[in-house]
Design an enzyme around this catalytic site. Sequence first.
Site, PDB file in Angstrom:
ATOM      1  CG  ASN A   1       1.286   1.031   2.464  1.00 40.18           C
ATOM      2  OD1 ASN A   1       0.445   0.145   2.586  1.00 40.18           O
ATOM      3  ND2 ASN A   1       1.822   1.356   1.304  1.00 40.18           N
TER       4      ASN A   1
ATOM      5  CG  HIS B   1      -6.404  -6.151   1.833  1.00 40.44           C
ATOM      6  ND1 HIS B   1      -7.006  -4.966   1.486  1.00 40.44           N
ATOM      7  CD2 HIS B   1      -5.184  -6.137   1.220  1.00 40.44           C
ATOM      8  CE1 HIS B   1      -6.210  -4.276   0.671  1.00 40.44           C
ATOM      9  NE2 HIS B   1      -5.090  -4.971   0.495  1.00 40.44           N
TER      10      HIS B   1
ATOM     11  NE  ARG C   1      -4.279  -6.392  -4.516  1.00 35.25           N
ATOM     12  CZ  ARG C   1      -3.205  -6.975  -3.981  1.00 35.25           C
ATOM     13  NH1 ARG C   1      -2.753  -6.585  -2.815  1.00 35.25           N
ATOM     14  NH2 ARG C   1      -2.566  -7.936  -4.613  1.00 35.25           N
TER      15      ARG C   1
ATOM     16  CE1 TYR D   1       1.229  -1.694  -4.584  1.00 32.03           C
ATOM     17  CE2 TYR D   1       2.371  -3.583  -5.536  1.00 32.03           C
ATOM     18  CZ  TYR D   1       1.330  -3.053  -4.792  1.00 32.03           C
ATOM     19  OH  TYR D   1       0.385  -3.889  -4.256  1.00 32.03           O
TER      20      TYR D   1
ATOM     21  CG  ASP E   1      -8.399  -5.269  17.724  1.00 28.05           C
ATOM     22  OD1 ASP E   1      -9.349  -4.655  17.185  1.00 28.05           O
ATOM     23  OD2 ASP E   1      -8.472  -6.471  18.051  1.00 28.05           O
TER      24      ASP E   1
ATOM     25  CG  HIS F   1      -3.481   1.601   0.795  1.00 25.38           C
ATOM     26  ND1 HIS F   1      -2.904   0.472   1.299  1.00 25.38           N
ATOM     27  CD2 HIS F   1      -4.517   1.909   1.605  1.00 25.38           C
ATOM     28  CE1 HIS F   1      -3.576   0.080   2.371  1.00 25.38           C
ATOM     29  NE2 HIS F   1      -4.563   0.938   2.585  1.00 25.38           N
ATOM     30  CG  LEU F   2       2.874   3.140  -2.587  1.00 25.63           C
ATOM     31  CD1 LEU F   2       3.816   1.948  -2.666  1.00 25.63           C
ATOM     32  CD2 LEU F   2       3.603   4.417  -2.952  1.00 25.63           C
ATOM     33  CB  SER F   3      -2.096   0.580  -5.784  1.00 20.98           C
ATOM     34  OG  SER F   3      -2.441  -0.256  -4.691  1.00 20.98           O
TER      35      SER F   3
HETATM   36  C1  DQA Z   1      -0.645  -1.523  -0.860  1.00 23.52           C
HETATM   37  C2  DQA Z   1      -1.900  -2.215  -1.395  1.00 23.52           C
HETATM   38  C3  DQA Z   1      -2.076  -3.605  -0.780  1.00 23.52           C
HETATM   39  O1  DQA Z   1      -3.223  -4.235  -1.290  1.00 23.52           O
HETATM   40  C4  DQA Z   1      -0.872  -4.465  -1.103  1.00 23.52           C
HETATM   41  O2  DQA Z   1      -0.986  -5.711  -0.448  1.00 23.52           O
HETATM   42  C5  DQA Z   1       0.428  -3.811  -0.771  1.00 23.52           C
HETATM   43  C6  DQA Z   1       0.587  -2.387  -1.051  1.00 23.52           C
HETATM   44  C7  DQA Z   1      -0.386  -0.182  -1.567  1.00 23.52           C
HETATM   45  O3  DQA Z   1       0.416   0.602  -1.048  1.00 23.52           O
HETATM   46  O4  DQA Z   1      -0.956   0.093  -2.627  1.00 23.52           O
HETATM   47  O5  DQA Z   1       1.389  -4.469  -0.387  1.00 23.52           O
HETATM   48  O6  DQA Z   1      -0.826  -1.255   0.515  1.00 23.52           O
END
Ligand code: DQA
Length: 144
Positions: free
Chosen positions: A74, A80, A111, A22, A87, A100-102
């Site tokens: 985010n 997931h 994921r 992250y 909803d 998402h950061l990743s």
């Molecule tokens: C996340 C990716 C998710 O899988 C993880 O549970 C997070 C961060 C991301 O920003 O990459 O908490 O949402």
Amino acid sequence: MKILVIHGPNLDLLGEREVSIYGKLTLDQINVEINNLAKELNVETEIVQLSGEGEIVKKIGSSKKEGFSAIVINPAGYTHYSVAIRDAVAAVSIPTVEVHLSNIYAREEFRHTSVIAGAATGQVSGFGLNSYLLGLKAAVELTK
Ligand code: DQA
């Protein structure tokens, strides 16, 4: 124009949490960058970090009444499996960008599925801080 930015659970731990995935930026530093861009784009933001699924559902649900034109979210771990957040996104029918950061598709198999994505307008995944900045730009464009 007001844009709502929601950070989900554990994102308050950025800077110390799994830095190799992250990055080193703290949530406060990310928020400063979001607000700098918001100023440039001439939009207001409200940025919240909410750990509870119900809190996120409630905030999304009241977003239209609160005058928000778009949402950048985010959903973190809820991405997931939270049908309730999906909803809520579908229910409010205002443009919503999932970020998402990743790159969630390059990580563990659990994921690879976002239950939110089908209700969101679009998704940005894998660019660190830039996921939020691209998400904010997209959200602003979507309101035009
Ligand atoms: C996340 C990716 C998710 O899988 C993880 O549970 C997070 C961060 C991301 O920003 O990459 O908490 O949402």
